[in-house]
Design a protein around this motif. Structure first.
Motif, mmCIF file in Angstrom:
data_model
loop_
_atom_site.group_PDB
_atom_site.id
_atom_site.type_symbol
_atom_site.label_atom_id
_atom_site.label_comp_id
_atom_site.label_asym_id
_atom_site.label_seq_id
_atom_site.Cartn_x
_atom_site.Cartn_y
_atom_site.Cartn_z
ATOM 1 N N GLU A 1 -11.968 -72.719 57.304
ATOM 2 C CA GLU A 1 -13.361 -72.301 57.503
ATOM 3 C C GLU A 1 -14.302 -73.143 56.653
ATOM 4 N N GLU A 2 -13.910 -73.367 55.419
ATOM 5 C CA GLU A 2 -14.722 -74.198 54.537
ATOM 6 C C GLU A 2 -14.833 -75.622 55.085
ATOM 7 N N MET A 3 -13.721 -76.154 55.585
ATOM 8 C CA MET A 3 -13.744 -77.494 56.174
ATOM 9 C C MET A 3 -14.672 -77.551 57.373
ATOM 10 N N GLY A 4 -14.565 -76.578 58.256
ATOM 11 C CA GLY A 4 -15.393 -76.566 59.450
ATOM 12 C C GLY A 4 -16.875 -76.470 59.132
ATOM 13 N N THR A 5 -17.194 -75.704 58.121
ATOM 14 C CA THR A 5 -18.582 -75.545 57.714
ATOM 15 C C THR A 5 -19.100 -76.794 57.010
ATOM 16 N N ARG A 6 -18.288 -77.352 56.158
ATOM 17 C CA ARG A 6 -18.700 -78.494 55.337
ATOM 18 C C ARG A 6 -18.729 -79.806 56.127
ATOM 19 N N TYR A 7 -17.787 -79.983 57.026
ATOM 20 C CA TYR A 7 -17.662 -81.243 57.775
ATOM 21 C C TYR A 7 -17.787 -80.959 59.269
ATOM 22 N N ALA A 8 -18.994 -80.998 59.767
ATOM 23 C CA ALA A 8 -19.245 -80.645 61.160
ATOM 24 C C ALA A 8 -18.534 -81.574 62.146
ATOM 25 N N ASP A 9 -18.387 -82.818 61.800
ATOM 26 C CA ASP A 9 -17.782 -83.776 62.737
ATOM 27 C C ASP A 9 -16.390 -84.228 62.280
ATOM 28 N N TYR B 1 -12.768 -70.418 68.240
ATOM 29 C CA TYR B 1 -12.632 -71.147 69.507
ATOM 30 C C TYR B 1 -13.997 -71.521 70.072
ATOM 31 N N ALA B 2 -14.982 -70.659 69.891
ATOM 32 C CA ALA B 2 -16.333 -70.936 70.397
ATOM 33 C C ALA B 2 -16.981 -72.122 69.676
ATOM 34 N N LYS B 3 -16.514 -72.443 68.489
ATOM 35 C CA LYS B 3 -17.085 -73.547 67.711
ATOM 36 C C LYS B 3 -16.397 -74.884 67.961
ATOM 37 N N VAL B 4 -15.360 -74.901 68.782
ATOM 38 C CA VAL B 4 -14.698 -76.172 69.104
ATOM 39 C C VAL B 4 -15.717 -77.034 69.851
ATOM 40 N N PRO B 5 -16.017 -78.233 69.340
ATOM 41 C CA PRO B 5 -17.053 -79.057 69.966
ATOM 42 C C PRO B 5 -16.635 -79.584 71.342
ATOM 43 N N PRO B 6 -17.597 -79.748 72.240
ATOM 44 C CA PRO B 6 -17.294 -80.223 73.595
ATOM 45 C C PRO B 6 -16.574 -81.577 73.639
ATOM 46 N N GLY B 7 -16.760 -82.404 72.659
ATOM 47 C CA GLY B 7 -16.096 -83.709 72.643
ATOM 48 C C GLY B 7 -14.659 -83.657 72.155
ATOM 49 N N PRO C 1 -12.426 -84.865 62.212
ATOM 50 C CA PRO C 1 -11.503 -85.267 63.279
ATOM 51 C C PRO C 1 -10.223 -84.442 63.341
ATOM 52 N N MET C 2 -10.152 -83.345 62.634
ATOM 53 C CA MET C 2 -8.888 -82.637 62.464
ATOM 54 C C MET C 2 -8.770 -81.357 63.279
ATOM 55 N N GLU C 3 -9.613 -81.197 64.281
ATOM 56 C CA GLU C 3 -9.528 -80.022 65.159
ATOM 57 C C GLU C 3 -9.526 -78.713 64.366
ATOM 58 N N VAL C 4 -10.372 -78.649 63.355
ATOM 59 C CA VAL C 4 -10.386 -77.514 62.437
ATOM 60 C C VAL C 4 -10.627 -76.191 63.151
ATOM 61 N N TRP C 5 -11.631 -76.142 64.031
ATOM 62 C CA TRP C 5 -11.969 -74.860 64.656
ATOM 63 C C TRP C 5 -10.852 -74.372 65.563
ATOM 64 N N PHE C 6 -10.209 -75.283 66.274
ATOM 65 C CA PHE C 6 -9.104 -74.869 67.134
ATOM 66 C C PHE C 6 -7.939 -74.372 66.291
ATOM 67 N N ARG C 7 -7.602 -75.101 65.242
ATOM 68 C CA ARG C 7 -6.512 -74.679 64.351
ATOM 69 C C ARG C 7 -6.813 -73.319 63.745
ATOM 70 N N LEU C 8 -8.053 -73.128 63.341
ATOM 71 C CA LEU C 8 -8.452 -71.848 62.753
ATOM 72 C C LEU C 8 -8.319 -70.721 63.773
ATOM 73 N N GLU D 1 -8.882 -76.219 76.255
ATOM 74 C CA GLU D 1 -7.943 -75.163 75.874
ATOM 75 C C GLU D 1 -8.666 -74.039 75.139
ATOM 76 N N ALA D 2 -9.600 -74.379 74.262
ATOM 77 C CA ALA D 2 -10.370 -73.364 73.542
ATOM 78 C C ALA D 2 -11.173 -72.517 74.525
ATOM 79 N N GLN D 3 -11.769 -73.148 75.526
ATOM 80 C CA GLN D 3 -12.529 -72.405 76.522
ATOM 81 C C GLN D 3 -11.631 -71.463 77.321
ATOM 82 N N ARG D 4 -10.433 -71.910 77.668
ATOM 83 C CA ARG D 4 -9.481 -71.033 78.370
ATOM 84 C C ARG D 4 -9.121 -69.826 77.502
ATOM 85 N N ARG D 5 -8.893 -70.093 76.233
ATOM 86 C CA ARG D 5 -8.523 -68.981 75.343
ATOM 87 C C ARG D 5 -9.671 -67.997 75.156
ATOM 88 N N LEU D 6 -10.884 -68.484 75.215
ATOM 89 C CA LEU D 6 -12.040 -67.584 75.098
ATOM 90 C C LEU D 6 -12.131 -66.617 76.268
#
Length: 97
Positions: A42-50, A77-83, A52-59, A89-94
């Motif tokens: 969570e800290e990584m996702g908040t601190r580093y918006a871009d 899953y809602a925070k996984v960026p479109p790019g 490359p480690m798929e933080v939001w999906f892993r979380l 996969e995140a959208q399917r899980r949502l």
């Protein structure tokens, strides 16, 4: 782990802090300390918006599969960026629960 935590605490904005956080989260998850791993991600996702480690999906996976907290998993899953490669996969899980 102590070295990683020290690096993160002493140099939170250093370029090496992001990979240190990633490694720490991976280690914690491997030790079944999923709540702590989630906090680091969570800290990584908040601190580093871009990051490359798929933080939001892993979380989202940690919350869904390990901590059984579907509400927090949906938020992540809602925070996984479109790019992201995991966006579809995140959208399917949502939509499945």
């Amino acid at each position: 782990m102590v070295t990683l935590r020290t690096l993160i605490e002493q140099f939170p904005d250093a370029p090496q802090a992001m990979p240190a956080r990633n490694r720490l989260a991976t280690m914690l998850s491997g030790m079944n300390r999923h709540q702590e791993a989630a906090q680091v991600l969570e800290e990584m996702g908040t601190r580093y918006a871009d990051n490359p480690m798929e933080v939001w999906f892993r979380l989202g996976e940690i919350y869904e599969r390990r901590l059984n907290d579907w509400a927090k998993a949906r938020e992540a899953y809602a925070k996984v960026p479109p790019g992201s490669a995991r966006y579809a996969e995140a959208q399917r899980r949502l939509t499945r629960k």
